[in-house]
Scaffold this motif. Structure first.
Motif, PDB file in Angstrom:
ATOM      1  N   GLY A  34     -57.441  -2.318 -37.694  1.00  0.00           N
ATOM      2  CA  GLY A  34     -57.546  -1.819 -39.056  1.00  0.00           C
ATOM      3  C   GLY A  34     -58.374  -2.704 -39.966  1.00  0.00           C
ATOM      4  O   GLY A  34     -58.702  -2.323 -41.081  1.00  0.00           O
ATOM      5  N   ALA A  35     -58.715  -3.883 -39.499  1.00  0.00           N
ATOM      6  CA  ALA A  35     -59.450  -4.829 -40.346  1.00  0.00           C
ATOM      7  C   ALA A  35     -60.858  -4.336 -40.645  1.00  0.00           C
ATOM      8  O   ALA A  35     -61.372  -4.549 -41.737  1.00  0.00           O
ATOM      9  CB  ALA A  35     -59.506  -6.199 -39.674  1.00  0.00           C
ATOM     10  N   ALA A  37     -62.056  -1.260 -41.085  1.00  0.00           N
ATOM     11  CA  ALA A  37     -62.078  -0.268 -42.161  1.00  0.00           C
ATOM     12  C   ALA A  37     -61.774  -0.911 -43.502  1.00  0.00           C
ATOM     13  O   ALA A  37     -62.391  -0.577 -44.520  1.00  0.00           O
ATOM     14  CB  ALA A  37     -61.068   0.840 -41.870  1.00  0.00           C
ATOM     15  N   LYS A  38     -60.845  -1.855 -43.502  1.00  0.00           N
ATOM     16  CA  LYS A  38     -60.486  -2.512 -44.745  1.00  0.00           C
ATOM     17  C   LYS A  38     -61.644  -3.360 -45.267  1.00  0.00           C
ATOM     18  O   LYS A  38     -61.943  -3.361 -46.451  1.00  0.00           O
ATOM     19  CB  LYS A  38     -59.260  -3.387 -44.511  1.00  0.00           C
ATOM     20  N   VAL A  39     -62.321  -4.046 -44.372  1.00  0.00           N
ATOM     21  CA  VAL A  39     -63.431  -4.914 -44.776  1.00  0.00           C
ATOM     22  C   VAL A  39     -64.605  -4.091 -45.293  1.00  0.00           C
ATOM     23  O   VAL A  39     -65.261  -4.477 -46.262  1.00  0.00           O
ATOM     24  CB  VAL A  39     -63.836  -5.837 -43.609  1.00  0.00           C
ATOM     25  N   GLY A  41     -64.394  -1.278 -46.814  1.00  0.00           N
ATOM     26  CA  GLY A  41     -63.976  -0.863 -48.158  1.00  0.00           C
ATOM     27  C   GLY A  41     -64.172  -1.973 -49.169  1.00  0.00           C
ATOM     28  O   GLY A  41     -64.566  -1.737 -50.315  1.00  0.00           O
ATOM     29  N   TYR A  42     -63.907  -3.205 -48.746  1.00  0.00           N
ATOM     30  CA  TYR A  42     -64.138  -4.348 -49.621  1.00  0.00           C
ATOM     31  C   TYR A  42     -65.626  -4.490 -49.941  1.00  0.00           C
ATOM     32  O   TYR A  42     -65.993  -4.829 -51.060  1.00  0.00           O
ATOM     33  CB  TYR A  42     -63.648  -5.638 -48.969  1.00  0.00           C
ATOM     34  N   ARG A  45     -66.553  -2.050 -52.549  1.00  0.00           N
ATOM     35  CA  ARG A  45     -66.006  -2.467 -53.840  1.00  0.00           C
ATOM     36  C   ARG A  45     -66.882  -3.550 -54.472  1.00  0.00           C
ATOM     37  O   ARG A  45     -67.146  -3.523 -55.683  1.00  0.00           O
ATOM     38  CB  ARG A  45     -64.582  -2.996 -53.660  1.00  0.00           C
ATOM     39  N   MET A  97     -60.123 -11.072 -51.804  1.00  0.00           N
ATOM     40  CA  MET A  97     -60.129 -10.225 -50.619  1.00  0.00           C
ATOM     41  C   MET A  97     -60.005 -11.056 -49.353  1.00  0.00           C
ATOM     42  O   MET A  97     -59.302 -10.671 -48.416  1.00  0.00           O
ATOM     43  CB  MET A  97     -61.410  -9.396 -50.580  1.00  0.00           C
ATOM     44  N   GLU A 100     -56.453 -12.039 -48.932  1.00  0.00           N
ATOM     45  CA  GLU A 100     -55.640 -10.919 -48.444  1.00  0.00           C
ATOM     46  C   GLU A 100     -55.826 -10.715 -46.944  1.00  0.00           C
ATOM     47  O   GLU A 100     -54.860 -10.500 -46.216  1.00  0.00           O
ATOM     48  CB  GLU A 100     -56.015  -9.635 -49.173  1.00  0.00           C
ATOM     49  N   VAL A 101     -57.065 -10.768 -46.482  1.00  0.00           N
ATOM     50  CA  VAL A 101     -57.342 -10.546 -45.061  1.00  0.00           C
ATOM     51  C   VAL A 101     -56.755 -11.671 -44.220  1.00  0.00           C
ATOM     52  O   VAL A 101     -56.183 -11.429 -43.159  1.00  0.00           O
ATOM     53  CB  VAL A 101     -58.860 -10.385 -44.822  1.00  0.00           C
ATOM     54  N   TYR A 105     -54.171 -10.780 -41.387  1.00  0.00           N
ATOM     55  CA  TYR A 105     -54.657 -10.832 -40.009  1.00  0.00           C
ATOM     56  C   TYR A 105     -54.790 -12.240 -39.449  1.00  0.00           C
ATOM     57  O   TYR A 105     -55.200 -12.412 -38.314  1.00  0.00           O
ATOM     58  CB  TYR A 105     -56.009 -10.121 -39.901  1.00  0.00           C
TER      59      TYR A 105
END
Length: 119
Positions: A34-35, A37-39, A41-42, A45, A97, A100-101, A105
């Motif tokens: 999932g990292a 997709a999250k990255v 998105g970051y 942003r 960010m 958070e990561v 993770y």
């Protein structure tokens, strides 16, 4: 190997306990699927913060030009100030960010050396 004086049931119970402990250790390992997709998105942003800051500075500069009457200088200063603020906000957001990561993770692992790039 089970000990000679140990019954078969006790050996099975011990084996089951070891299997459960192994499953628990594997369940604790965090998946990095999932990292990605999250990255991404970051990244979007951060691009939004950079572009938005410039446009907000441009808008404030245009408003200042209309109110004060200093035609090009308000927009020039507004764009420069907006760019500076957007860089500052992007760096601050990137630090948050990253924290958070890392919290979710774990720290990044180094890649093995790539011998093909060396000439």
């Amino acid at each position: 190997m089970p000990k000679p004086d140990e019954s078969r049931d006790e050996a099975l119970q011990r084996l089951n306990a070891r299997a459960k402990a192994l499953e628990a250790r594997q369940a604790q390992a965090v998946s990095h699927e999932g990292a990605a997709a999250k990255v991404s998105g970051y990244g979007y942003r951060l691009i939004g913060v950079l572009i938005g800051g410039v446009f907000v500075g441009l808008a404030f500069g245009a408003i200042a030009d209309a109110v004060v009457g200093t035609k090009p200088w308000g927009m020039i200063v507004g764009v420069l100030v907006g760019f500076g603020v957007s860089i500052w906000m992007a760096v601050r957001s990137a630090q948050q960010m990253t924290a958070e990561v890392v919290k979710a993770y774990g720290p990044a692992k180094d890649l093995p050396p790539d011998d093909e790039d060396e000439d």
